[in-house]
Design a protein around this motif. Structure first.
Motif, PDB file in Angstrom:
ATOM      1  N   GLU A 271       0.844  -1.195   0.000  1.00 37.80           N
ATOM      2  CA  GLU A 271       0.000   0.000   0.000  1.00 37.80           C
ATOM      3  C   GLU A 271       0.882   1.248   0.000  1.00 37.80           C
ATOM      4  O   GLU A 271       1.692   1.446   0.908  1.00 37.80           O
ATOM      5  CB  GLU A 271      -0.888   0.001   1.238  1.00 37.80           C
ATOM      6  CG  GLU A 271      -1.933   1.087   1.252  1.00 37.80           C
ATOM      7  CD  GLU A 271      -3.081   0.801   0.313  1.00 37.80           C
ATOM      8  OE1 GLU A 271      -3.676   1.777  -0.187  1.00 37.80           O
ATOM      9  OE2 GLU A 271      -3.390  -0.385   0.077  1.00 37.80           O
ATOM     10  N   PRO A 272       0.766   2.111  -1.020  1.00 36.42           N
ATOM     11  CA  PRO A 272       1.565   3.336  -1.016  1.00 36.42           C
ATOM     12  C   PRO A 272       1.121   4.253   0.116  1.00 36.42           C
ATOM     13  O   PRO A 272      -0.071   4.312   0.449  1.00 36.42           O
ATOM     14  CB  PRO A 272       1.260   3.952  -2.389  1.00 36.42           C
ATOM     15  CG  PRO A 272      -0.063   3.389  -2.776  1.00 36.42           C
ATOM     16  CD  PRO A 272      -0.110   2.013  -2.187  1.00 36.42           C
ATOM     17  N   THR A 274      -0.073   7.391   2.251  1.00 31.61           N
ATOM     18  CA  THR A 274      -0.872   8.591   1.989  1.00 31.61           C
ATOM     19  C   THR A 274      -0.161   9.767   2.639  1.00 31.61           C
ATOM     20  O   THR A 274       0.106   9.756   3.841  1.00 31.61           O
ATOM     21  CB  THR A 274      -2.288   8.441   2.563  1.00 31.61           C
ATOM     22  OG1 THR A 274      -2.959   7.370   1.882  1.00 31.61           O
ATOM     23  CG2 THR A 274      -3.083   9.726   2.396  1.00 31.61           C
ATOM     24  N   ARG A 275       0.140  10.784   1.851  1.00 33.56           N
ATOM     25  CA  ARG A 275       0.891  11.922   2.381  1.00 33.56           C
ATOM     26  C   ARG A 275       0.027  12.811   3.254  1.00 33.56           C
ATOM     27  O   ARG A 275       0.449  13.267   4.327  1.00 33.56           O
ATOM     28  CB  ARG A 275       1.491  12.719   1.221  1.00 33.56           C
ATOM     29  CG  ARG A 275       2.455  13.832   1.647  1.00 33.56           C
ATOM     30  CD  ARG A 275       3.147  14.432   0.443  1.00 33.56           C
ATOM     31  NE  ARG A 275       2.199  15.024  -0.491  1.00 33.56           N
ATOM     32  CZ  ARG A 275       1.715  16.259  -0.378  1.00 33.56           C
ATOM     33  NH1 ARG A 275       2.075  17.018   0.647  1.00 33.56           N
ATOM     34  NH2 ARG A 275       0.869  16.730  -1.263  1.00 33.56           N
ATOM     35  N   PRO A 298      -2.770  12.818  -6.273  1.00 27.52           N
ATOM     36  CA  PRO A 298      -2.996  11.383  -6.083  1.00 27.52           C
ATOM     37  C   PRO A 298      -2.422  10.822  -4.793  1.00 27.52           C
ATOM     38  O   PRO A 298      -2.836   9.744  -4.354  1.00 27.52           O
ATOM     39  CB  PRO A 298      -2.310  10.762  -7.308  1.00 27.52           C
ATOM     40  CG  PRO A 298      -1.268  11.764  -7.702  1.00 27.52           C
ATOM     41  CD  PRO A 298      -1.872  13.099  -7.414  1.00 27.52           C
ATOM     42  N   ASP A 299      -1.493  11.529  -4.159  1.00 29.23           N
ATOM     43  CA  ASP A 299      -0.919  11.034  -2.906  1.00 29.23           C
ATOM     44  C   ASP A 299      -1.657  11.573  -1.682  1.00 29.23           C
ATOM     45  O   ASP A 299      -1.235  11.366  -0.548  1.00 29.23           O
ATOM     46  CB  ASP A 299       0.571  11.386  -2.814  1.00 29.23           C
ATOM     47  CG  ASP A 299       0.842  12.883  -2.873  1.00 29.23           C
ATOM     48  OD1 ASP A 299      -0.099  13.646  -3.209  1.00 29.23           O
ATOM     49  OD2 ASP A 299       1.986  13.297  -2.601  1.00 29.23           O
ATOM     50  N   CYS A 300      -2.768  12.262  -1.915  1.00 32.67           N
ATOM     51  CA  CYS A 300      -3.615  12.747  -0.828  1.00 32.67           C
ATOM     52  C   CYS A 300      -4.931  11.972  -0.840  1.00 32.67           C
ATOM     53  O   CYS A 300      -5.489  11.695  -1.902  1.00 32.67           O
ATOM     54  CB  CYS A 300      -3.913  14.231  -0.998  1.00 32.67           C
ATOM     55  SG  CYS A 300      -2.448  15.296  -0.885  1.00 32.67           S
ATOM     56  N   CYS A 301      -5.418  11.648   0.340  1.00 30.84           N
ATOM     57  CA  CYS A 301      -6.680  10.918   0.440  1.00 30.84           C
ATOM     58  C   CYS A 301      -7.796  11.900   0.797  1.00 30.84           C
ATOM     59  O   CYS A 301      -7.715  12.590   1.818  1.00 30.84           O
ATOM     60  CB  CYS A 301      -6.589   9.817   1.484  1.00 30.84           C
ATOM     61  SG  CYS A 301      -8.017   8.733   1.501  1.00 30.84           S
ATOM     62  N   ASN A 322      -8.023   7.552  -4.569  1.00 27.00           N
ATOM     63  CA  ASN A 322      -7.715   8.362  -3.388  1.00 27.00           C
ATOM     64  C   ASN A 322      -8.931   9.086  -2.815  1.00 27.00           C
ATOM     65  O   ASN A 322      -8.799  10.128  -2.166  1.00 27.00           O
ATOM     66  CB  ASN A 322      -6.618   9.385  -3.711  1.00 27.00           C
ATOM     67  CG  ASN A 322      -6.984  10.301  -4.878  1.00 27.00           C
ATOM     68  OD1 ASN A 322      -7.738   9.911  -5.758  1.00 27.00           O
ATOM     69  ND2 ASN A 322      -6.436  11.506  -4.892  1.00 27.00           N
ATOM     70  N   GLU A 396       0.774  20.556  -2.327  1.00 26.38           N
ATOM     71  CA  GLU A 396       1.928  19.779  -2.785  1.00 26.38           C
ATOM     72  C   GLU A 396       3.156  20.025  -1.904  1.00 26.38           C
ATOM     73  O   GLU A 396       3.999  19.144  -1.752  1.00 26.38           O
ATOM     74  CB  GLU A 396       2.256  20.131  -4.233  1.00 26.38           C
ATOM     75  CG  GLU A 396       1.292  19.508  -5.235  1.00 26.38           C
ATOM     76  CD  GLU A 396       1.571  19.928  -6.663  1.00 26.38           C
ATOM     77  OE1 GLU A 396       1.186  19.194  -7.588  1.00 26.38           O
ATOM     78  OE2 GLU A 396       2.177  21.013  -6.864  1.00 26.38           O
TER      79      GLU A 396
END
Length: 403
Positions: A271-272, A274-275, A298-301, A322, A396
């Motif tokens: 699982e990558p 989540t930032r 895409p790295d934020c949920c 996400n 970002e």
């Protein structure tokens, strides 16, 4: 040598058909790589998509969740058979949701037994699609369960609206629903494929009771490339009469690890991280620039909650990896989300939940808003709605420790 883009393949169905859809996917992935599979649906949970997507990525393929909540897909449409519902008409909408110029549509009651992506090299000429003649060629019509579609042409000539209008006019008069409509619209404008690409193994019992015994003399070794379990005599029923029942079960029971090992895929995915966790509570489906933000980060949920049921506008956001949706949210869930939230996005139009905004402020959670959605008296960083990229750029570079 020209590199071929991933083969665009479309399936359609509802949650009640999830096992059948996954069986098609397993059979496809067991024999093919480098595919982009779109699943048109209205109610398949995003958790299922996330789990299957990870497995398909290991063999170089993609899985796309298309929430087809278009009001033009009329739930009253039927296909003339109890086992087929209105989702059979979902294939009409392929030009509006699939970008590729050529598309292979498959019914969810098929099994693929070999490499099939070479179909994308077939010269369609002036035809709108390629298909297999229905019932072993005993009719002049094609079976709509396997369609190689000239999607570029369908888009250019507005076939979606043509099919919808024809269906509105004729669906109650035709014997086989979408298949009858498609044959009507594309009469004389389809290319015949070899029967191996859509072998109606599910017609066995029908052929037997009609005395069409020549059907049983057609060789099944090697297996046809696509076995189509048409009719209500399905192999997943407790009992069925047709041949090759076990083939369906063999693929249905395959483990994804077996498929990946055979195809030579990558290691089991992790699982990558989540930032950032971004929270929004809303009483409308009008969230400013929400889809742009979801795609750009895409790295934020994105956690989106509502006290009521959600409309199709919000529900279709579930197609994104996400996004997490919480219709009819409970207070205990809000508390859990508040505890993990790094940023609160005050981006809903309409009335605000003042108690929630006060709680966000008290908990010192960073609050961001647009100049068109800012709440009265709320201490939030305001971004111009004409420049949503400004908010994206802020997130970002945002660090959790800044809270």
């Amino acid at each position: 040598m020209k590199t071929r883009q991933k083969a665009a393949i479309v399936l359609a169905g509802d949650y009640g058909y999830i096992r059948q859809i996954e069986s098609v996917l397993k059979s496809l992935c067991y024999h093919n790589r480098e595919m982009k599979v779109y699943i048109f649906n209205q109610d398949i949970p995003s958790e299922w998509f996330r789990a299957i997507r990870k497995q398909m990525e290991r063999i170089g393929s993609e899985l796309v969740d298309i929430k087809l909540l278009d009001s033009r897909l009329d739930k009253s449409w039927t296909a003339g058979f109890a086992h087929i519902n209105y989702m059979a008409f979902a294939r009409y909408f392929i030009p509006e949701y699939v970008m590729e110029d050529r598309v292979l549509y498959l019914d969810s009651d098929v099994i693929v037994t070999g490499e099939i992506c070479h179909l994308f090299d077939v010269d369609l000429g002036d035809n709108y699609l390629a298909a297999v003649a229905a019932l072993h060629g005993m009719t002049s019509l094609f079976n709509s369960g396997v369609l190689l579609i000239d999607n570029k042409r369908w888009k250019a000539e507005g076939l979606v609206e043509q099919l919808i209008e024809r269906t509105k006019r004729d669906w109650q008069e035709v014997p086989e629903g979408d298949q009858s409509i498609l044959n009507s619209v594309f009469s004389g404008r389809w290319l015949a494929l070899d029967h191996s690409y859509n072998f109606p193994i599910g017609y066995d019992y029908g052929a037997y009771i009609r005395g069409e015994l020549g059907v049983f003399e057609i060789p099944l070794d090697p297996l046809p490339l696509v076995l189509h379990y048409i009719s209500p005599d399905k192999p997943w029923n407790t009992f069925s009469s047709g041949r090759l029942r076990q083939i369906w079960w063999d693929y249905a029971m395959l483990e994804w690890e077996e498929i990946v090992a055979r195809v030579g895929g990558g290691v089991k995915p992790t699982e990558p991280p989540t930032r950032l966790h971004l929270l929004t509570l809303t009483n409308t489906d009008n969230l400013e620039h929400i889809e742009k933000l979801v795609v750009a980060l895409p790295d934020c949920c994105f956690h989106i909650g509502a006290y009521t049921a959600m409309s199709g506008t919000l529900a279709r956001l579930a197609q994104y990896e996400n996004v997490r949706l919480y219709p009819k949210i409970m207070r205990v869930t809000i508390e859990d989300l508040m505890a993990k939230a790094d940023v609160y996005l005050d981006i809903n139009h309409g009335d605000k939940f003042e108690d929630i905004l006060e709680e966000v402020t008290d908990k010192k959670i960073e609050m961001l808003t647009f100049d068109t959605t800012v709440g009265v008296g709320v201490g939030a960083k305001i971004f111009p709605t004409t420049q949503p990229q400004k908010l994206v750029e802020f997130l970002e570079t945002y660090k959790k420790e800044e809270k």
